[in-house]
Design a protein around this motif. Structure first.
Motif, PDB file in Angstrom:
ATOM      1  N   PRO A  17       0.610  -1.014  -0.372  1.00 27.05           N
ATOM      2  CA  PRO A  17      -0.057  -0.608   0.066  1.00 27.05           C
ATOM      3  C   PRO A  17       1.020   1.204  -0.276  1.00 27.05           C
ATOM      4  CG  PRO A  17      -0.929  -1.426   1.682  1.00 27.05           C
ATOM      5  CD  PRO A  17       0.496  -2.169   0.855  1.00 27.05           C
ATOM      6  N   GLN A  18       1.981   0.863   0.912  1.00 28.78           N
ATOM      7  CA  GLN A  18       2.657   2.894   0.899  1.00 28.78           C
ATOM      8  C   GLN A  18       3.176   2.587  -0.465  1.00 28.78           C
ATOM      9  OE1 GLN A  18       3.013  -0.516   2.478  1.00 28.78           O
ATOM     10  NE2 GLN A  18       5.515  -0.807   2.317  1.00 28.78           N
ATOM     11  N   CYS A  24       1.371   2.190  -3.080  1.00 29.86           N
ATOM     12  CA  CYS A  24       1.134   2.623  -4.033  1.00 29.86           C
ATOM     13  C   CYS A  24       0.583   4.302  -5.012  1.00 29.86           C
ATOM     14  CB  CYS A  24      -0.468   2.626  -3.643  1.00 29.86           C
ATOM     15  SG  CYS A  24      -1.211   0.568  -3.187  1.00 29.86           S
ATOM     16  N   TRP A  75      -4.043   3.009  -2.822  1.00 25.86           N
ATOM     17  CA  TRP A  75      -3.517   2.098  -1.144  1.00 25.86           C
ATOM     18  C   TRP A  75      -4.589   2.314  -0.320  1.00 25.86           C
ATOM     19  CZ3 TRP A  75       0.713   5.048   2.049  1.00 25.86           C
ATOM     20  CH2 TRP A  75       1.031   4.766   2.452  1.00 25.86           C
TER      21      TRP A  75
END
Length: 480
Positions: A145-146, A148, A154
Protein backbone atom coordinates in the motif's frame (compact mmCIF):
# COMPACT_ATOMS: atom_id res chain seq x y z
CA UNK A 1 3.81 -32.36 24.35
CA UNK A 2 0.67 -34.41 23.90
CA UNK A 3 -2.65 -32.62 23.16
CA UNK A 4 -5.15 -35.14 24.52
CA UNK A 5 -8.21 -33.24 23.29
CA UNK A 6 -6.86 -32.98 19.73
CA UNK A 7 -6.10 -36.70 19.68
CA UNK A 8 -9.50 -37.63 21.13
CA UNK A 9 -11.70 -35.60 18.75
CA UNK A 10 -9.77 -37.03 15.81
CA UNK A 11 -10.38 -40.62 16.88
CA UNK A 12 -13.45 -42.39 15.38
CA UNK A 13 -15.43 -42.30 18.64
CA UNK A 14 -14.25 -38.81 19.61
CA UNK A 15 -15.14 -37.41 16.19
CA UNK A 16 -18.69 -38.77 16.46
CA UNK A 17 -19.05 -37.38 19.97
CA UNK A 18 -17.71 -33.98 18.93
CA UNK A 19 -20.23 -33.82 16.07
CA UNK A 20 -23.16 -34.81 18.28
CA UNK A 21 -22.27 -32.31 21.01
CA UNK A 22 -21.15 -29.52 18.70
CA UNK A 23 -17.62 -29.51 20.13
CA UNK A 24 -14.80 -27.84 18.22
CA UNK A 25 -12.71 -30.31 16.26
CA UNK A 26 -9.22 -29.02 15.48
CA UNK A 27 -7.64 -30.69 12.46
CA UNK A 28 -4.47 -32.73 12.72
CA UNK A 29 -2.16 -30.46 10.75
CA UNK A 30 -0.23 -31.72 7.78
CA UNK A 31 3.42 -30.90 8.42
CA UNK A 32 6.38 -31.38 6.15
CA UNK A 33 7.83 -34.87 5.93
CA UNK A 34 10.75 -35.77 3.73
CA UNK A 35 9.10 -39.06 2.73
CA UNK A 36 5.96 -37.38 1.37
CA UNK A 37 5.43 -35.03 -1.58
CA UNK A 38 5.71 -31.41 -0.54
CA UNK A 39 3.28 -30.25 -3.23
CA UNK A 40 0.39 -32.13 -4.81
CA UNK A 41 -3.22 -31.61 -5.79
CA UNK A 42 -4.94 -28.82 -7.69
CA UNK A 43 -4.35 -25.11 -7.22
CA UNK A 44 -7.07 -22.68 -8.28
CA UNK A 45 -5.91 -19.35 -9.70
CA UNK A 46 -8.00 -16.18 -9.51
CA UNK A 47 -7.22 -12.60 -10.39
CA UNK A 48 -8.55 -9.08 -10.24
CA UNK A 49 -8.37 -6.42 -12.89
CA UNK A 50 -5.00 -6.05 -14.66
CA UNK A 51 -3.00 -8.62 -12.63
CA UNK A 52 0.77 -8.12 -12.62
CA UNK A 53 1.97 -11.41 -11.13
CA UNK A 54 0.46 -14.15 -13.28
CA UNK A 55 3.69 -14.73 -15.18
CA UNK A 56 5.58 -15.22 -11.91
CA UNK A 57 2.80 -17.58 -10.77
CA UNK A 58 3.16 -19.60 -13.96
CA UNK A 59 6.87 -20.02 -13.24
CA UNK A 60 6.04 -21.15 -9.72
CA UNK A 61 3.41 -23.68 -10.82
CA UNK A 62 5.87 -25.11 -13.33
CA UNK A 63 8.60 -25.29 -10.68
CA UNK A 64 6.59 -27.10 -8.00
CA UNK A 65 4.91 -29.39 -10.54
CA UNK A 66 1.24 -29.03 -9.61
CA UNK A 67 -1.83 -28.76 -11.82
CA UNK A 68 -3.74 -25.49 -11.90
CA UNK A 69 -7.34 -24.63 -12.65
CA UNK A 70 -8.38 -21.14 -13.64
CA UNK A 71 -11.36 -19.43 -12.10
CA UNK A 72 -13.36 -17.24 -14.46
CA UNK A 73 -11.83 -14.17 -12.77
CA UNK A 74 -8.42 -15.17 -14.16
CA UNK A 75 -9.18 -15.01 -17.85
CA UNK A 76 -5.54 -14.45 -18.76
CA UNK A 77 -4.33 -17.58 -16.97
CA UNK A 78 -5.29 -20.20 -19.56
CA UNK A 79 -3.32 -18.82 -22.52
CA UNK A 80 -0.42 -17.94 -20.24
CA UNK A 81 -0.35 -21.45 -18.76
CA UNK A 82 -0.41 -23.00 -22.21
CA UNK A 83 2.55 -20.86 -23.27
CA UNK A 84 4.43 -22.21 -20.24
CA UNK A 85 3.41 -25.78 -21.12
CA UNK A 86 1.46 -26.22 -17.90
CA UNK A 87 -1.30 -28.69 -17.19
CA UNK A 88 -4.33 -26.54 -16.53
CA UNK A 89 -8.09 -26.46 -16.80
CA UNK A 90 -11.07 -24.31 -15.89
CA UNK A 91 -12.65 -24.26 -12.46
CA UNK A 92 -16.35 -24.88 -12.83
CA UNK A 93 -18.10 -23.56 -9.75
CA UNK A 94 -21.34 -25.37 -10.55
CA UNK A 95 -19.52 -28.72 -10.65
CA UNK A 96 -17.22 -28.14 -7.67
CA UNK A 97 -17.81 -29.67 -4.28
CA UNK A 98 -16.70 -32.69 -2.35
CA UNK A 99 -15.60 -34.41 -5.56
CA UNK A 100 -13.20 -31.56 -6.40
CA UNK A 101 -10.71 -31.00 -3.62
CA UNK A 102 -8.28 -28.17 -4.11
CA UNK A 103 -4.91 -28.02 -2.36
CA UNK A 104 -4.53 -24.27 -2.65
CA UNK A 105 -6.12 -21.00 -3.72
CA UNK A 106 -4.03 -18.14 -5.12
CA UNK A 107 -5.53 -14.78 -6.00
CA UNK A 108 -3.54 -12.09 -7.80
CA UNK A 109 -4.97 -8.79 -6.58
CA UNK A 110 -1.94 -6.76 -7.60
CA UNK A 111 -3.79 -4.86 -10.32
CA UNK A 112 -6.72 -3.67 -8.21
CA UNK A 113 -6.53 0.12 -8.10
CA UNK A 114 -9.88 1.11 -6.63
CA UNK A 115 -12.32 -0.27 -4.08
CA UNK A 116 -14.94 -0.48 -6.82
CA UNK A 117 -12.81 -3.20 -8.50
CA UNK A 118 -12.93 -5.72 -5.65
CA UNK A 119 -15.91 -7.84 -6.73
CA UNK A 120 -13.65 -10.56 -8.27
CA UNK A 121 -12.33 -11.28 -4.77
CA UNK A 122 -15.82 -12.19 -3.62
CA UNK A 123 -16.54 -14.22 -6.74
CA UNK A 124 -13.34 -16.25 -6.50
CA UNK A 125 -13.50 -17.15 -2.82
CA UNK A 126 -17.28 -17.60 -2.88
CA UNK A 127 -16.88 -20.17 -5.63
CA UNK A 128 -13.72 -21.96 -4.47
CA UNK A 129 -13.49 -21.95 -0.68
CA UNK A 130 -15.85 -24.87 -0.15
CA UNK A 131 -13.73 -26.96 -2.51
CA UNK A 132 -10.52 -26.34 -0.57
CA UNK A 133 -9.43 -29.52 1.16
CA UNK A 134 -8.19 -30.09 4.69
CA UNK A 135 -4.96 -28.26 5.50
CA UNK A 136 -5.32 -26.33 2.25
CA UNK A 137 -3.53 -23.08 1.57
CA UNK A 138 -4.82 -19.61 0.65
CA UNK A 139 -2.40 -16.97 -0.66
CA UNK A 140 -3.44 -13.48 -1.71
CA UNK A 141 -0.98 -11.37 -3.69
CA UNK A 142 -1.01 -7.57 -3.78
CA UNK A 143 1.10 -4.46 -4.06
CA UNK A 144 2.51 -2.74 -0.94
CA UNK A 145 0.00 0.00 0.00
CA UNK A 146 2.72 2.51 0.86
CA UNK A 147 4.09 2.19 -2.69
CA UNK A 148 0.74 2.86 -4.37
CA UNK A 149 0.34 5.77 -6.77
CA UNK A 150 -2.73 7.32 -5.16
CA UNK A 151 -5.02 7.07 -2.10
CA UNK A 152 -7.64 4.94 -3.87
CA UNK A 153 -5.12 2.27 -4.84
CA UNK A 154 -3.61 2.36 -1.34
CA UNK A 155 -7.10 1.92 0.12
CA UNK A 156 -7.93 -1.06 -2.08
CA UNK A 157 -4.62 -2.81 -1.46
CA UNK A 158 -4.77 -2.25 2.30
CA UNK A 159 -8.24 -3.82 2.32
CA UNK A 160 -6.65 -7.13 1.35
CA UNK A 161 -5.40 -7.55 4.92
CA UNK A 162 -8.93 -7.68 6.32
CA UNK A 163 -9.97 -10.15 3.63
CA UNK A 164 -7.03 -12.48 4.19
CA UNK A 165 -7.25 -12.56 7.96
CA UNK A 166 -11.01 -13.18 7.81
CA UNK A 167 -10.51 -16.04 5.37
CA UNK A 168 -8.07 -17.62 7.81
CA UNK A 169 -10.71 -17.51 10.54
CA UNK A 170 -13.59 -18.74 8.37
CA UNK A 171 -11.89 -21.60 6.56
CA UNK A 172 -11.09 -23.87 9.55
CA UNK A 173 -10.13 -27.54 8.84
CA UNK A 174 -6.43 -26.75 9.21
CA UNK A 175 -6.51 -24.22 6.36
CA UNK A 176 -4.19 -21.22 6.47
CA UNK A 177 -4.46 -17.84 4.71
CA UNK A 178 -1.63 -15.37 4.16
CA UNK A 179 -1.05 -12.15 2.21
CA UNK A 180 2.09 -11.34 0.23
CA UNK A 181 2.68 -7.77 -0.90
CA UNK A 182 5.10 -7.79 -3.86
CA UNK A 183 6.90 -4.55 -4.63
CA UNK A 184 7.52 -3.46 -8.20
CA UNK A 185 10.70 -5.08 -9.45
CA UNK A 186 10.41 -7.93 -6.95
CA UNK A 187 8.18 -10.15 -9.10
CA UNK A 188 10.97 -12.68 -9.71
CA UNK A 189 11.67 -12.97 -5.97
CA UNK A 190 8.40 -14.51 -4.82
CA UNK A 191 9.08 -18.20 -5.33
CA UNK A 192 10.69 -19.02 -1.97
CA UNK A 193 7.88 -17.27 -0.10
CA UNK A 194 5.08 -18.84 -2.13
CA UNK A 195 6.66 -22.27 -1.78
CA UNK A 196 6.68 -21.77 1.99
CA UNK A 197 3.09 -20.58 2.26
CA UNK A 198 1.78 -23.29 -0.08
CA UNK A 199 3.64 -26.14 1.59
CA UNK A 200 3.19 -28.12 4.82
CA UNK A 201 6.19 -26.21 6.20
CA UNK A 202 3.86 -23.30 7.07
CA UNK A 203 1.33 -25.44 8.94
CA UNK A 204 1.03 -23.06 11.92
CA UNK A 205 1.49 -19.73 10.11
CA UNK A 206 -1.76 -18.00 9.22
CA UNK A 207 -3.15 -14.49 8.99
CA UNK A 208 0.31 -13.06 8.23
CA UNK A 209 1.30 -10.20 5.92
CA UNK A 210 4.72 -10.33 4.26
CA UNK A 211 6.34 -7.65 2.11
CA UNK A 212 8.79 -8.62 -0.64
CA UNK A 213 10.85 -5.76 -2.00
CA UNK A 214 13.35 -5.34 -4.80
CA UNK A 215 15.91 -4.19 -2.21
CA UNK A 216 18.34 -6.54 -0.54
CA UNK A 217 20.57 -9.27 -1.93
CA UNK A 218 19.71 -10.66 -5.32
CA UNK A 219 18.94 -14.32 -4.76
CA UNK A 220 20.80 -15.16 -7.98
CA UNK A 221 23.99 -13.87 -6.37
CA UNK A 222 23.82 -16.67 -3.83
CA UNK A 223 23.41 -19.40 -6.41
CA UNK A 224 26.16 -21.72 -7.52
CA UNK A 225 27.61 -21.67 -11.02
CA UNK A 226 27.37 -24.42 -13.61
CA UNK A 227 30.46 -25.58 -15.50
CA UNK A 228 29.74 -23.11 -18.31
CA UNK A 229 29.73 -20.22 -15.82
CA UNK A 230 25.97 -19.62 -15.82
CA UNK A 231 23.97 -19.19 -12.65
CA UNK A 232 22.48 -22.48 -11.50
CA UNK A 233 19.34 -22.63 -9.39
CA UNK A 234 19.97 -23.87 -5.88
CA UNK A 235 18.59 -27.21 -4.83
CA UNK A 236 15.17 -26.50 -3.32
CA UNK A 237 15.57 -29.56 -1.08
CA UNK A 238 18.94 -28.33 0.24
CA UNK A 239 18.93 -24.55 -0.26
CA UNK A 240 21.35 -23.99 2.63
CA UNK A 241 24.07 -26.27 1.28
CA UNK A 242 27.53 -24.83 1.98
CA UNK A 243 26.06 -22.34 4.47
CA UNK A 244 27.22 -22.03 8.06
CA UNK A 245 24.50 -21.25 10.59
CA UNK A 246 24.75 -20.32 14.28
CA UNK A 247 21.81 -21.09 16.58
CA UNK A 248 21.84 -19.89 20.18
CA UNK A 249 19.96 -21.87 22.83
CA UNK A 250 20.38 -24.95 20.62
CA UNK A 251 20.62 -27.70 23.23
CA UNK A 252 16.95 -28.60 23.36
CA UNK A 253 13.38 -27.52 22.57
CA UNK A 254 12.81 -24.93 19.87
CA UNK A 255 16.54 -24.31 19.47
CA UNK A 256 17.23 -27.98 18.76
CA UNK A 257 14.35 -28.02 16.26
CA UNK A 258 15.78 -24.96 14.49
CA UNK A 259 19.21 -26.58 14.30
CA UNK A 260 17.68 -29.80 12.94
CA UNK A 261 15.70 -28.08 10.16
CA UNK A 262 18.63 -25.91 9.09
CA UNK A 263 20.86 -28.98 8.97
CA UNK A 264 18.24 -30.90 6.98
CA UNK A 265 18.33 -28.08 4.42
CA UNK A 266 22.09 -28.45 4.04
CA UNK A 267 23.62 -26.02 6.55
CA UNK A 268 26.49 -26.78 8.88
CA UNK A 269 25.08 -25.78 12.25
CA UNK A 270 27.08 -24.30 15.11
CA UNK A 271 24.99 -24.62 18.25
CA UNK A 272 25.60 -22.36 21.24
CA UNK A 273 24.25 -22.92 24.74
CA UNK A 274 25.28 -22.37 28.35
CA UNK A 275 28.03 -24.57 29.81
CA UNK A 276 25.59 -26.36 32.15
CA UNK A 277 23.71 -27.61 29.06
CA UNK A 278 26.90 -28.90 27.41
CA UNK A 279 25.90 -32.58 27.46
CA UNK A 280 22.54 -31.91 25.81
CA UNK A 281 24.17 -29.54 23.32
CA UNK A 282 26.82 -32.08 22.39
CA UNK A 283 24.17 -34.75 21.87
CA UNK A 284 22.06 -32.47 19.65
CA UNK A 285 25.01 -31.35 17.54
CA UNK A 286 26.37 -34.88 17.25
CA UNK A 287 23.14 -36.03 15.62
CA UNK A 288 23.39 -33.20 13.09
CA UNK A 289 27.15 -33.43 12.46
CA UNK A 290 27.26 -29.89 13.81
CA UNK A 291 29.61 -28.00 16.09
CA UNK A 292 28.91 -27.32 19.78
CA UNK A 293 30.09 -24.15 21.52
CA UNK A 294 29.40 -23.78 25.25
CA UNK A 295 29.17 -20.08 26.08
CA UNK A 296 27.02 -18.02 28.41
CA UNK A 297 25.82 -15.39 25.94
CA UNK A 298 25.06 -12.95 28.75
CA UNK A 299 28.68 -12.89 29.93
CA UNK A 300 30.57 -9.70 29.03
CA UNK A 301 33.30 -11.71 27.31
CA UNK A 302 30.90 -13.88 25.27
CA UNK A 303 30.75 -11.78 22.06
CA UNK A 304 34.53 -11.78 21.71
CA UNK A 305 34.71 -15.49 22.50
CA UNK A 306 32.03 -16.33 19.93
CA UNK A 307 33.68 -14.13 17.31
CA UNK A 308 37.04 -15.80 17.92
CA UNK A 309 35.51 -19.27 17.63
CA UNK A 310 33.84 -18.40 14.30
CA UNK A 311 36.55 -16.19 12.80
CA UNK A 312 38.34 -18.72 10.59
CA UNK A 313 35.42 -19.64 8.32
CA UNK A 314 32.79 -17.00 9.05
CA UNK A 315 29.05 -17.63 9.02
CA UNK A 316 26.09 -16.98 6.74
CA UNK A 317 23.18 -17.22 9.20
CA UNK A 318 22.69 -16.42 12.87
CA UNK A 319 19.51 -17.34 14.72
CA UNK A 320 19.03 -15.65 18.10
CA UNK A 321 16.85 -18.18 19.87
CA UNK A 322 18.25 -18.24 23.43
CA UNK A 323 15.95 -16.72 25.99
CA UNK A 324 14.60 -17.05 29.51
CA UNK A 325 11.50 -16.16 31.50
CA UNK A 326 11.29 -14.99 35.12
CA UNK A 327 7.61 -14.23 35.57
CA UNK A 328 6.18 -11.99 38.28
CA UNK A 329 3.94 -8.96 38.27
CA UNK A 330 6.17 -5.92 38.19
CA UNK A 331 5.28 -4.97 41.77
CA UNK A 332 6.74 -8.30 42.92
CA UNK A 333 9.58 -8.50 40.40
CA UNK A 334 13.09 -7.93 41.69
CA UNK A 335 15.59 -5.80 39.83
CA UNK A 336 17.69 -8.92 39.21
CA UNK A 337 14.72 -10.73 37.61
CA UNK A 338 14.07 -7.75 35.37
CA UNK A 339 17.65 -7.25 34.27
CA UNK A 340 18.55 -10.90 33.64
CA UNK A 341 15.65 -11.33 31.20
CA UNK A 342 16.43 -8.08 29.36
CA UNK A 343 20.12 -8.94 29.22
CA UNK A 344 19.78 -12.48 27.84
CA UNK A 345 16.74 -11.97 25.58
CA UNK A 346 17.75 -8.63 24.06
CA UNK A 347 21.08 -7.08 25.03
CA UNK A 348 23.05 -10.26 24.27
CA UNK A 349 21.67 -10.27 20.71
CA UNK A 350 22.84 -6.70 20.21
CA UNK A 351 26.32 -7.36 21.60
CA UNK A 352 26.85 -10.55 19.59
CA UNK A 353 25.69 -9.03 16.32
CA UNK A 354 27.84 -5.95 16.90
CA UNK A 355 30.90 -8.18 17.29
CA UNK A 356 30.15 -10.39 14.29
CA UNK A 357 29.27 -7.50 11.98
CA UNK A 358 32.24 -5.39 12.97
CA UNK A 359 34.66 -8.25 12.25
CA UNK A 360 32.91 -9.26 9.02
CA UNK A 361 32.30 -12.74 10.43
CA UNK A 362 28.66 -12.59 9.35
CA UNK A 363 29.26 -12.46 5.62
CA UNK A 364 27.64 -10.01 3.23
CA UNK A 365 24.36 -11.43 1.96
CA UNK A 366 23.85 -13.14 5.31
CA UNK A 367 20.74 -13.66 7.40
CA UNK A 368 19.88 -12.66 10.95
CA UNK A 369 16.71 -14.16 12.43
CA UNK A 370 15.64 -13.36 15.98
CA UNK A 371 12.99 -15.10 18.06
CA UNK A 372 10.49 -12.62 19.51
CA UNK A 373 7.05 -13.57 20.90
CA UNK A 374 3.43 -12.53 20.68
CA UNK A 375 4.02 -11.30 24.23
CA UNK A 376 6.23 -8.66 22.65
CA UNK A 377 3.29 -7.61 20.47
CA UNK A 378 0.38 -7.83 22.91
CA UNK A 379 2.04 -7.82 26.34
CA UNK A 380 1.21 -10.42 28.97
CA UNK A 381 0.19 -10.47 32.61
CA UNK A 382 3.18 -11.15 34.86
CA UNK A 383 5.67 -10.82 32.00
CA UNK A 384 6.65 -7.17 31.86
CA UNK A 385 10.32 -8.09 31.64
CA UNK A 386 9.80 -10.78 28.98
CA UNK A 387 7.37 -8.69 26.90
CA UNK A 388 9.71 -5.71 27.08
CA UNK A 389 12.63 -7.78 25.85
CA UNK A 390 10.64 -9.36 23.02
CA UNK A 391 9.20 -6.01 21.91
CA UNK A 392 12.77 -4.75 21.89
CA UNK A 393 13.72 -7.60 19.55
CA UNK A 394 11.08 -6.33 17.12
CA UNK A 395 12.42 -2.80 17.39
CA UNK A 396 15.92 -4.03 16.73
CA UNK A 397 14.84 -5.88 13.60
CA UNK A 398 12.97 -2.87 12.25
CA UNK A 399 15.76 -0.39 13.02
CA UNK A 400 18.65 -2.54 11.79
CA UNK A 401 17.12 -3.59 8.46
CA UNK A 402 17.89 -0.35 6.55
CA UNK A 403 21.39 -0.19 8.07
CA UNK A 404 22.25 -3.70 6.87
CA UNK A 405 20.79 -3.30 3.39
CA UNK A 406 24.05 -2.04 1.84
CA UNK A 407 25.73 -5.30 2.82
CA UNK A 408 22.87 -7.40 1.53
CA UNK A 409 22.15 -8.75 5.01
CA UNK A 410 18.53 -9.30 6.01
CA UNK A 411 17.22 -9.24 9.57
CA UNK A 412 13.80 -10.54 10.56
CA UNK A 413 11.98 -11.94 13.57
CA UNK A 414 9.54 -14.74 14.25
CA UNK A 415 7.00 -14.29 17.03
CA UNK A 416 5.78 -17.67 18.32
CA UNK A 417 2.43 -18.01 20.01
CA UNK A 418 1.52 -21.07 22.08
CA UNK A 419 4.11 -23.72 21.20
CA UNK A 420 4.07 -27.19 22.78
CA UNK A 421 7.29 -27.19 24.84
CA UNK A 422 8.47 -28.23 28.27
CA UNK A 423 7.76 -24.67 29.42
CA UNK A 424 4.11 -24.64 28.28
CA UNK A 425 3.64 -28.15 29.71
CA UNK A 426 4.17 -26.64 33.18
CA UNK A 427 1.40 -24.07 32.76
CA UNK A 428 -1.86 -24.52 34.75
CA UNK A 429 -4.37 -26.62 32.84
CA UNK A 430 -6.88 -23.84 32.15
CA UNK A 431 -4.24 -21.41 30.89
CA UNK A 432 -2.67 -24.12 28.76
CA UNK A 433 -5.99 -25.03 27.15
CA UNK A 434 -6.82 -21.36 26.52
CA UNK A 435 -3.46 -20.88 24.84
CA UNK A 436 -4.06 -23.89 22.62
CA UNK A 437 -7.61 -23.09 21.54
CA UNK A 438 -7.55 -19.29 21.14
CA UNK A 439 -6.38 -19.33 17.54
CA UNK A 440 -7.87 -20.12 14.15
CA UNK A 441 -6.37 -23.63 14.14
CA UNK A 442 -7.60 -24.35 17.71
CA UNK A 443 -4.36 -26.02 18.81
CA UNK A 444 -0.82 -25.34 19.90
CA UNK A 445 2.08 -25.25 17.52
CA UNK A 446 5.14 -27.47 17.50
CA UNK A 447 8.81 -26.40 17.76
CA UNK A 448 9.26 -27.49 14.16
CA UNK A 449 6.73 -24.84 13.07
CA UNK A 450 9.01 -22.11 14.42
CA UNK A 451 12.03 -23.84 12.88
CA UNK A 452 10.51 -24.08 9.40
CA UNK A 453 9.58 -20.40 9.45
CA UNK A 454 13.11 -19.46 10.41
CA UNK A 455 14.50 -21.66 7.65
CA UNK A 456 12.34 -19.80 5.11
CA UNK A 457 13.63 -16.43 6.34
CA UNK A 458 17.19 -17.80 6.16
CA UNK A 459 16.62 -19.09 2.61
CA UNK A 460 18.79 -17.64 -0.19
CA UNK A 461 15.58 -16.82 -2.06
CA UNK A 462 14.25 -14.63 0.78
CA UNK A 463 16.54 -11.68 0.15
CA UNK A 464 13.59 -9.36 -0.50
CA UNK A 465 12.27 -9.81 3.05
CA UNK A 466 13.86 -7.73 5.80
CA UNK A 467 12.78 -5.79 8.88
CA UNK A 468 9.67 -7.93 9.28
CA UNK A 469 8.00 -9.92 12.04
CA UNK A 470 6.17 -13.15 11.21
CA UNK A 471 3.92 -14.66 13.86
CA UNK A 472 3.95 -18.45 14.25
CA UNK A 473 0.77 -18.65 16.25
CA UNK A 474 -2.01 -20.29 14.20
CA UNK A 475 -3.53 -16.81 13.87
CA UNK A 476 -3.86 -16.31 17.60
CA UNK A 477 -6.58 -14.01 18.89
CA UNK A 478 -4.03 -12.53 21.29
CA UNK A 479 -2.58 -9.34 19.88
CA UNK A 480 -4.38 -9.85 16.56
Amino acid sequence: MNDSYLNFVNSPFGARLARSLGLPKPEVLRRYRADRPEFDGLIAIGAGRGPHLLDALANLVASIGVTSVAHESAGLWMPLAHRHGLMTGRFQAAEAGSATRLAGLIFDASGIEDSSQMEPLHAFFHDTLRSLGKCGRIVVLGRPPQDCANPRQWTAQRALEGLTRSLGKEARRGITANLVYVGEGAEARIEATLRFFLSPRSAYVSGQVVHITADGPDSSATRSLTKDGKAAAFDWQAPLANKRAVVTGAARGIGAAIASVLAAQGAHVIGIDIPSARDALDATMRQLNGTALAFDIAAPEAPAQIAAALDDQGIDIIVHNAGITKDKTIAKMTAAMWQSVIDINLCAQERIDDALLAAGILRDGGRIVAVSSISGIAGNLGQTNYATSKAGVIGRVQSMAPLLRARGITINAVAPGFIETQMTAKMPFTLREAGRRMNSLAQGGQPVDVAQTIAWLAHPGSGGISGQVVRVCGQSLIGA
